[in-house]
Every structure is written in structure tokens, then in C-alpha cells.
Design a protein around this motif. Structure first.
Motif, PDB file in Angstrom:
ATOM      1  N   MET A  89      48.502  49.239  42.884  1.00  0.00           N
ATOM      2  CA  MET A  89      49.424  48.453  43.718  1.00  0.00           C
ATOM      3  C   MET A  89      48.697  47.827  44.898  1.00  0.00           C
ATOM      4  O   MET A  89      48.863  46.642  45.182  1.00  0.00           O
ATOM      5  CB  MET A  89      50.561  49.346  44.240  1.00  0.00           C
ATOM      6  N   GLY A  90      47.898  48.628  45.598  1.00  0.00           N
ATOM      7  CA  GLY A  90      47.183  48.113  46.765  1.00  0.00           C
ATOM      8  C   GLY A  90      46.226  46.995  46.407  1.00  0.00           C
ATOM      9  O   GLY A  90      46.137  45.985  47.104  1.00  0.00           O
ATOM     10  N   SER A  91      45.540  47.171  45.278  1.00  0.00           N
ATOM     11  CA  SER A  91      44.591  46.159  44.844  1.00  0.00           C
ATOM     12  C   SER A  91      45.293  44.849  44.501  1.00  0.00           C
ATOM     13  O   SER A  91      44.887  43.772  44.944  1.00  0.00           O
ATOM     14  CB  SER A  91      43.810  46.669  43.636  1.00  0.00           C
ATOM     15  N   GLY A  92      46.350  44.957  43.719  1.00  0.00           N
ATOM     16  CA  GLY A  92      47.086  43.745  43.320  1.00  0.00           C
ATOM     17  C   GLY A  92      47.728  43.044  44.499  1.00  0.00           C
ATOM     18  O   GLY A  92      47.617  41.817  44.650  1.00  0.00           O
ATOM     19  N   LEU A  93      48.371  43.806  45.358  1.00  0.00           N
ATOM     20  CA  LEU A  93      49.038  43.203  46.509  1.00  0.00           C
ATOM     21  C   LEU A  93      48.028  42.605  47.493  1.00  0.00           C
ATOM     22  O   LEU A  93      48.294  41.560  48.092  1.00  0.00           O
ATOM     23  CB  LEU A  93      49.942  44.219  47.204  1.00  0.00           C
ATOM     24  N   SER A  94      46.869  43.223  47.626  1.00  0.00           N
ATOM     25  CA  SER A  94      45.870  42.653  48.541  1.00  0.00           C
ATOM     26  C   SER A  94      45.335  41.333  48.006  1.00  0.00           C
ATOM     27  O   SER A  94      45.071  40.413  48.779  1.00  0.00           O
ATOM     28  CB  SER A  94      44.729  43.640  48.786  1.00  0.00           C
ATOM     29  N   ARG A  95      45.176  41.238  46.685  1.00  0.00           N
ATOM     30  CA  ARG A  95      44.724  39.965  46.099  1.00  0.00           C
ATOM     31  C   ARG A  95      45.774  38.875  46.303  1.00  0.00           C
ATOM     32  O   ARG A  95      45.441  37.723  46.582  1.00  0.00           O
ATOM     33  CB  ARG A  95      44.401  40.138  44.619  1.00  0.00           C
ATOM     34  N   ALA A  96      47.047  39.252  46.194  1.00  0.00           N
ATOM     35  CA  ALA A  96      48.114  38.269  46.427  1.00  0.00           C
ATOM     36  C   ALA A  96      48.150  37.862  47.899  1.00  0.00           C
ATOM     37  O   ALA A  96      48.413  36.706  48.224  1.00  0.00           O
ATOM     38  CB  ALA A  96      49.461  38.846  46.006  1.00  0.00           C
ATOM     39  N   LEU A  97      47.863  38.793  48.782  1.00  0.00           N
ATOM     40  CA  LEU A  97      47.857  38.506  50.215  1.00  0.00           C
ATOM     41  C   LEU A  97      46.823  37.450  50.561  1.00  0.00           C
ATOM     42  O   LEU A  97      47.095  36.528  51.325  1.00  0.00           O
ATOM     43  CB  LEU A  97      47.573  39.792  51.003  1.00  0.00           C
ATOM     44  N   THR A  98      45.638  37.565  49.982  1.00  0.00           N
ATOM     45  CA  THR A  98      44.556  36.635  50.320  1.00  0.00           C
ATOM     46  C   THR A  98      44.586  35.348  49.497  1.00  0.00           C
ATOM     47  O   THR A  98      43.751  34.472  49.703  1.00  0.00           O
ATOM     48  CB  THR A  98      43.187  37.317  50.122  1.00  0.00           C
ATOM     49  N   GLY A  99      45.512  35.264  48.554  1.00  0.00           N
ATOM     50  CA  GLY A  99      45.617  34.048  47.746  1.00  0.00           C
ATOM     51  C   GLY A  99      44.749  34.061  46.509  1.00  0.00           C
ATOM     52  O   GLY A  99      44.663  33.055  45.802  1.00  0.00           O
ATOM     53  N   ASN A 100      44.090  35.177  46.203  1.00  0.00           N
ATOM     54  CA  ASN A 100      43.256  35.275  45.008  1.00  0.00           C
ATOM     55  C   ASN A 100      44.066  35.588  43.757  1.00  0.00           C
ATOM     56  O   ASN A 100      43.514  35.579  42.657  1.00  0.00           O
ATOM     57  CB  ASN A 100      42.166  36.331  45.196  1.00  0.00           C
TER      58      ASN A 100
END
Length: 164
Positions: free
Chosen positions: A57-68
Motif C-alpha cells: 500500500m505504501g509503495s503504491g500510494l507513494s508512487r501515485a503521490l509523486t505522479g509516477n
């Protein structure tokens, strides 16, 4: 939809600080919402099963946060992960083989004051680790233990020997 993409930025493109801020707010509110509706065990016990969910979850949400990663598909995927985790967690108590695969099994470390060093070694526990855990539970050593297990979540549980 154009306004939405303007506010959160295009996927894979450079996003500005304020677009990342909007994404952060959306993800934060979403994560709190997911946490509130998810079964309590999802984030409370932190067994390997729960840690894997948290990391993904953290990995996926962090990628969405940065636009990746695209925001909306990532939020949907996160909800599906929570649903899958919830279903597996509900089925595990009903099916022993599934419980064993997902959650593992406890390992007996001490029985009637005798340490099973082979089990301790397989559990990656040395003598100092074990004696530390016993001291933290108010015991001087294995002789004061009726039985001790390393539980599925990695904690060590101890039943004190009765005074005779």
C-alpha cells in the motif's frame, strides 16, 4: 475531466508542487478512510501477512503521490488489496492450511524448563535473545518456564512454571 487532470497533473508527466500537494491530500484522506473501514487486524498485529499489505500500500500510494503512477487506478488497486486481505484474513481461521500459509504457526521454544535449541536456531534466536525475552517477562531463565513459544507474529509467549 480536464479540470481534474489540471488539478492533479498528468500521469507520468512532471507535476508541480501544488499538484503534488493536492494528490497528498487526496491520498491522506483516502488512506484514513481505508484504515477506518478495514478490519482492525489489517494494521494492528503486524504479522508478515499484515506487513506485506502495508508495504505494498505504501509503495503504491507513494508512487501515485509523486505522479509516477496514475492516481485513480492506484486508489482502486489499494481498495482491492484491502478487500483481498480482508477475505483471506476471514477465511484463514476456517481453513487450517490457509492459516498456515498466510500466518504461519507457533514454534515451541521451551518445554518444562528445557530449551529446544534446534527450534530456537530455526527461528533465528540465540541464547542472549531468548534470555532477554525471559527477563523482560520477569523470569530469571528457562528453568522458570513451563512452556514458551515464538508466536506467528514473532512475539515470544511464556507460561510460567508453577511452584511445587
Amino acid at each position: 475531466m480536464e479540470t481534474f487532470h489540471y488539478l492533479i497533473g498528468e500521469n507520468g508527466a512532471h507535476i508541480s508542487w501544488w499538484q503534488m500537494g493536492i494528490r497528498a491530500a487526496i491520498i491522506f484522506i483516502y488512506a484514513v478512510f481505508i484504515y477506518r473501514i478495514a478490519p482492525r487486524r489489517s494494521f494492528a498485529r503486524l504479522s508478515a501477512f499484515d506487513v506485506v499489505l502495508s508495504v505494498i500500500m505504501g509503495s503504491g500510494l507513494s508512487r501515485a503521490l509523486t505522479g509516477n503512477a496514475p492516481l485513480l487506478p492506484t486508489l482502486v488497486a489499494t481498495a482491492l488489496l484491502i478487500a483481498l486481505h480482508s477475505v483471506l484474513a476471514a477465511l484463514a481461521p476456517r481453513f487450517e492450511f490457509l492459516s498456515y500459509i498466510i500466518k504461519g504457526r507457533p514454534v515451541r521454544l521451551i518445554s518444562n524448563g528445557v530449551v529446544d535449541w534446534e527450534a530456537a536456531e530455526k527461528s533465528r534466536l540465540g541464547e542472549r535473545d531468548l534470555t532477554e525475552q525471559l527477563r523482560l517477562k520477569g523470569l530469571r531463565g528457562p528453568a522458570e518456564v513451563e512452556v514458551a513459544y515464538i508466536e506467528r507474529n514473532g512475539a515470544i509467549s511464556v507460561v510460567k512454571a508453577q511452584d511445587k
